[in-house]
Design a protein around this motif. Structure first.
Motif, PDB file in Angstrom:
ATOM      1  N   HIS A  42     -28.702   9.527  32.169  1.00 34.70           N
ATOM      2  CA  HIS A  42     -29.171   8.458  33.053  1.00 34.70           C
ATOM      3  C   HIS A  42     -29.684   9.065  34.351  1.00 34.70           C
ATOM      4  CE1 HIS A  42     -29.170   4.884  35.587  1.00 34.70           C
ATOM      5  NE2 HIS A  42     -29.001   4.150  34.504  1.00 34.70           N
ATOM      6  N   PRO A  43     -30.844   8.607  34.847  1.00 32.23           N
ATOM      7  CA  PRO A  43     -31.408   9.203  36.072  1.00 32.23           C
ATOM      8  C   PRO A  43     -30.453   9.231  37.250  1.00 32.23           C
ATOM      9  CG  PRO A  43     -33.008   7.738  35.029  1.00 32.23           C
ATOM     10  CD  PRO A  43     -31.718   7.566  34.271  1.00 32.23           C
ATOM     11  N   ASP A  44     -29.585   8.227  37.353  1.00 37.49           N
ATOM     12  CA  ASP A  44     -28.640   8.198  38.471  1.00 37.49           C
ATOM     13  C   ASP A  44     -27.512   9.212  38.309  1.00 37.49           C
ATOM     14  OD1 ASP A  44     -30.141   6.187  39.544  1.00 37.49           O
ATOM     15  OD2 ASP A  44     -28.815   4.561  38.878  1.00 37.49           O
ATOM     16  N   ASP A  45     -27.365   9.800  37.104  1.00 40.70           N
ATOM     17  CA  ASP A  45     -26.250  10.704  36.843  1.00 40.70           C
ATOM     18  C   ASP A  45     -26.660  12.162  36.684  1.00 40.70           C
ATOM     19  OD1 ASP A  45     -24.556   8.270  34.682  1.00 40.70           O
ATOM     20  OD2 ASP A  45     -24.649   8.470  36.863  1.00 40.70           O
ATOM     21  N   THR A  46     -27.975  12.458  36.759  1.00 36.01           N
ATOM     22  CA  THR A  46     -28.388  13.858  36.577  1.00 36.01           C
ATOM     23  C   THR A  46     -27.821  14.753  37.666  1.00 36.01           C
ATOM     24  OG1 THR A  46     -30.465  13.390  37.753  1.00 36.01           O
ATOM     25  CG2 THR A  46     -30.502  13.275  35.350  1.00 36.01           C
ATOM     26  N   GLY A  47     -27.818  14.257  38.896  1.00 26.99           N
ATOM     27  CA  GLY A  47     -27.243  15.040  39.993  1.00 26.99           C
ATOM     28  C   GLY A  47     -25.762  15.288  39.792  1.00 26.99           C
ATOM     29  N   THR A  48     -25.057  14.275  39.272  1.00 24.47           N
ATOM     30  CA  THR A  48     -23.627  14.412  38.996  1.00 24.47           C
ATOM     31  C   THR A  48     -23.374  15.511  37.974  1.00 24.47           C
ATOM     32  OG1 THR A  48     -23.259  12.073  39.457  1.00 24.47           O
ATOM     33  CG2 THR A  48     -21.593  13.197  38.137  1.00 24.47           C
ATOM     34  N   LEU A  49     -24.153  15.502  36.889  1.00 27.69           N
ATOM     35  CA  LEU A  49     -23.959  16.515  35.853  1.00 27.69           C
ATOM     36  C   LEU A  49     -24.295  17.906  36.372  1.00 27.69           C
ATOM     37  CD1 LEU A  49     -23.318  17.177  32.919  1.00 27.69           C
ATOM     38  CD2 LEU A  49     -25.707  16.739  32.356  1.00 27.69           C
ATOM     39  N   ARG A  50     -25.399  18.021  37.118  1.00 31.33           N
ATOM     40  CA  ARG A  50     -25.799  19.331  37.638  1.00 31.33           C
ATOM     41  C   ARG A  50     -24.760  19.899  38.597  1.00 31.33           C
ATOM     42  NH1 ARG A  50     -31.204  20.845  37.256  1.00 31.33           N
ATOM     43  NH2 ARG A  50     -31.056  21.910  39.256  1.00 31.33           N
ATOM     44  N   SER A  51     -24.049  19.016  39.301  1.00 32.33           N
ATOM     45  CA  SER A  51     -23.048  19.491  40.258  1.00 32.33           C
ATOM     46  C   SER A  51     -21.737  19.863  39.589  1.00 32.33           C
ATOM     47  CB  SER A  51     -22.793  18.410  41.316  1.00 32.33           C
ATOM     48  OG  SER A  51     -22.179  17.278  40.729  1.00 32.33           O
ATOM     49  N   GLY A  52     -21.622  19.600  38.272  1.00 32.43           N
ATOM     50  CA  GLY A  52     -20.423  20.002  37.551  1.00 32.43           C
ATOM     51  C   GLY A  52     -19.489  18.875  37.190  1.00 32.43           C
ATOM     52  N   MET A  53     -19.798  17.633  37.593  1.00 27.96           N
ATOM     53  CA  MET A  53     -18.937  16.504  37.233  1.00 27.96           C
ATOM     54  C   MET A  53     -19.087  16.219  35.741  1.00 27.96           C
ATOM     55  SD  MET A  53     -17.560  15.488  40.147  1.00 27.96           S
ATOM     56  CE  MET A  53     -17.271  13.758  40.327  1.00 27.96           C
ATOM     57  N   PRO A  54     -17.981  16.054  35.002  1.00 28.30           N
ATOM     58  CA  PRO A  54     -18.073  15.971  33.541  1.00 28.30           C
ATOM     59  C   PRO A  54     -18.374  14.591  32.988  1.00 28.30           C
ATOM     60  CG  PRO A  54     -15.786  16.014  34.203  1.00 28.30           C
ATOM     61  CD  PRO A  54     -16.585  16.131  35.471  1.00 28.30           C
ATOM     62  N   VAL A  55     -18.338  13.518  33.790  1.00 25.32           N
ATOM     63  CA  VAL A  55     -18.489  12.156  33.289  1.00 25.32           C
ATOM     64  C   VAL A  55     -19.847  11.609  33.717  1.00 25.32           C
ATOM     65  CG1 VAL A  55     -17.556   9.813  33.324  1.00 25.32           C
ATOM     66  CG2 VAL A  55     -16.003  11.774  33.356  1.00 25.32           C
ATOM     67  N   PHE A  56     -20.605  11.081  32.745  1.00 27.85           N
ATOM     68  CA  PHE A  56     -21.944  10.567  33.028  1.00 27.85           C
ATOM     69  C   PHE A  56     -22.363   9.633  31.893  1.00 27.85           C
ATOM     70  CE2 PHE A  56     -24.088  13.120  29.820  1.00 27.85           C
ATOM     71  CZ  PHE A  56     -23.179  14.132  29.624  1.00 27.85           C
ATOM     72  N   ARG A  57     -23.516   8.970  32.086  1.00 26.13           N
ATOM     73  CA  ARG A  57     -24.079   8.096  31.055  1.00 26.13           C
ATOM     74  C   ARG A  57     -25.170   8.838  30.297  1.00 26.13           C
ATOM     75  NH1 ARG A  57     -25.252   3.594  35.424  1.00 26.13           N
ATOM     76  NH2 ARG A  57     -25.263   5.557  36.592  1.00 26.13           N
ATOM     77  N   LEU A  58     -25.119   8.768  28.974  1.00 24.33           N
ATOM     78  CA  LEU A  58     -26.089   9.457  28.128  1.00 24.33           C
ATOM     79  C   LEU A  58     -26.863   8.425  27.307  1.00 24.33           C
ATOM     80  CD1 LEU A  58     -25.843  12.774  26.346  1.00 24.33           C
ATOM     81  CD2 LEU A  58     -26.347  10.809  24.903  1.00 24.33           C
ATOM     82  N   ARG A  59     -28.188   8.624  27.223  1.00 24.68           N
ATOM     83  CA  ARG A  59     -29.039   7.705  26.466  1.00 24.68           C
ATOM     84  C   ARG A  59     -28.925   8.012  24.970  1.00 24.68           C
ATOM     85  NH1 ARG A  59     -33.927   8.675  24.651  1.00 24.68           N
ATOM     86  NH2 ARG A  59     -34.210  10.425  26.089  1.00 24.68           N
TER      87      ARG A  59
END
Length: 549
Positions: free
Chosen positions: A56-73
């Protein structure tokens, strides 16, 4: 080549959990079959694409920073919450070269998961290369991460002691504009995100450029609260200014060719491009700085050309080529496909590529590379694609001499010459001949796949490159083309027939160079024409009558 996997690849293939591996630039290099079961996307669709394309566009920064929880299409375009804890692998210089982890769907985000994410965030604050801050009107900073001392020289206590401290450190030339943005946030009536860049004077007196990524939170019955991240972008700013100067310096030299200029920092993945670059791809309103360089380029390149473009610059980075030049299809801002040439050279330090620079040009503006009459690529582009196919086939053969050729490394070259074109051109006129060539081009395109390439070489001569096709498949495709081209053409008031002589040579011939394949296809085509064979397959015994169809 992907990193060696542990446990063994066979075991990973059997795991019920989806295993994901990427390279340093987030390109997916491996997923096991469980990926398809979990996401609905095929393994083939994932390989070679950026993992961030599925996030999800709002979660790309979260994933890149190392956070393990995000939304995937997932395949039906919905987003689901996932957990992917990626373990990085680094080289001797502690640079990330790959990442690997297990993708798990989170049916319910439990309190335990939220606590884990919160703890992970707090640990990240200690290592992130920037200053995380929170502020309120009249109070100043209510929170400031300790990186402020390393980046700017001030302790947290020094900074927070004075509500107006930040304003006192902004460079005087940038203060007025910064205060306008800051005051608008303090007086905002709704929450929103904003960003500003300015120079800040450090404790030592040094001036640094800061990029401030901020958000204002507006809640009823309480003062507006701002949170943000200050990043030292001095190096990037200097590079940007250098690029502007370079763009001005070379503007006159490039005006004749209308090329766009680009400069790519491979260590930070920051890509700087000139205004002309954006005009070529139809993004004239975009800024010249792209923080995620490879992701920006991937969005431009047609998916069918991703692998070939990646292979071209990887061969250059590995030292196999002194520079690189690759033609590919790109999605223009207007939605149409355009053929572009991307070329450049890398700068190496201690054997590692740290920076690349070069130019981008529109092949439609280079007559020798693009045929305006038929809207087909010309000879240079065809040779470039064929050279790439020959190199892939040769590399596979050298790595696995005893293994059978893989379908994705096999190819075939077709050379077509129209049989009655000169007669039609002479008796009905050149304008009718031009219409015939245009219709021939469209029929040829209808006979091939997106991965294949049809090109006009000269006059009434066309070449076709069939990729990922075996010897039998190439012959069958040539037969289909012969049938399609033999059907009558309606050219204004005239109905004419104009068959073709087709020469075919497949990669099983094992030639070493592009010219070898073109000569073999020409020899087969000449035999097809001289003996009225329609389609002729190249063979060493062709002179004795073998290979004709």
């Amino acid at each position: 080549m992907p990193d060696r996997l542990t446990p063994p690849l066979e075991l990973l293939q059997l795991l019920p959990e989806a295993v994901v591996q990427t390279d340093a630039l987030w390109t997916i290099t491996y997923v096991n079959p469980a990926w398809h079961k979990l996401t609905g996307h095929s393994v083939e669709e994932a390989l070679g694409r950026s993992l961030l394309d599925f996030v999800h566009p709002d979660d790309t920064g979260t994933l890149r920073s190392g956070m393990p929880v995000f939304r995937l299409r997932v395949a039906n375009a919905d987003y689901r919450w996932m957990r992917l804890k990626l373990q990085p692998k680094t080289d001797d210089a502690e640079r990330v070269i790959s990442r690997q982890g297990v993708l798990i769907e989170i049916v319910e985000i439990t309190e335990q998961v939220l606590v884990e994410v919160r703890q992970r965030f707090l640990r990240l604050l200690e290592t992130i290369d920037g200053v995380v801050w929170e502020a309120e009107r009249g109070v100043g900073n209510t929170f400031l991460s300790p990186q402020v001392e390393r980046l700017f020289g001030f302790t947290v206590e020094e900074w927070r002691a004075d509500p107006g401290f930040w304003r006192s450190r902004v460079h005087p030339d940038d203060l007025e504009e910064a205060l306008v943005i800051d005051n608008a946030a303090y007086n905002a009536t709704h929450s929103y995100a904003y960003e500003m860049s300015y120079r800040l004077i450090t404790k030592s007196g040094k001036v640094v450029w800061v990029r401030d990524l901020c958000r204002v939170d507006v809640d009823k019955d309480r003062p507006n609260r701002m949170i943000g991240l200050m990043i030292d972008v001095t190096r990037q700013k200097h590079t940007e200014l250098e690029l502007v100067q370079s763009d001005n310096r070379y503007a006159l030299a490039t005006r004749g060719s209308n090329d766009g200029i680009w400069d790519w920092d491979l260590q930070t993945d920051v890509l700087h491009v000139s205004q002309r670059f954006h005009e070529i791809v139809g993004l004239s309103g975009a800024g010249g700085l792209h923080d995620d360089g490879w992701h920006f380029l991937q969005q431009l390149i047609d998916p069918d050309d991703h692998e070939r473009v990646q292979a071209a610059y990887r061969r250059h980075l590995s030292g196999d080529r002194p520079n690189f030049s690759v033609d590919f299809r790109a999605r223009h801002g207007s939605g149409r496909l355009v053929w572009l040439n991307w070329r450049g050279v890398a700068h190496f330090e201690a054997g590692v590529a740290v920076r690349m620079a070069g130019s981008l040009s529109d092949l439609a503006e280079r007559g020798s590379s693009y045929d305006a009459l038929t809207n087909l690529p010309g000879r240079p582009l065809f040779r470039d694609r064929l050279e790439h196919a020959v190199a892939l086939h040769r590399d596979h053969a050298s790595q696995a001499a005893d293994a059978p050729a893989r379908a994705d490394n096999t190819f075939a070259v077709l050379l077509l010459d129209l049989n009655q074109f000169k007669t039609i051109n002479d008796t009905l006129g050149h304008h009718v001949g031009d219409q015939l060539l245009q219709q021939v081009a469209r029929r040829l395109e209808s006979c091939v796949r997106a991965v294949d390439l049809v090109a006009r070489m000269s006059g009434d001569e066309f070449n076709v490159l069939l990729e990922s096709v075996d010897h039998v498949g190439a012959i069958e495709r040539a037969r289909q083309m012969a049938i399609a081209l033999a059907a009558p053409y309606q050219l204004g008031a005239h109905s004419v027939t104009c068959g073709a002589s087709i020469g075919v040579v497949s990669s099983q011939a094992g030639f070493a160079t592009t010219d070898d394949y073109l000569r073999a296809a020409d020899a087969a085509m000449y035999r097809a024409k001289s003996h009225s064979l329609g389609v002729c397959v190249f063979s060493e015994e062709g002179a004795r009558g073998k290979g004709a169809l």
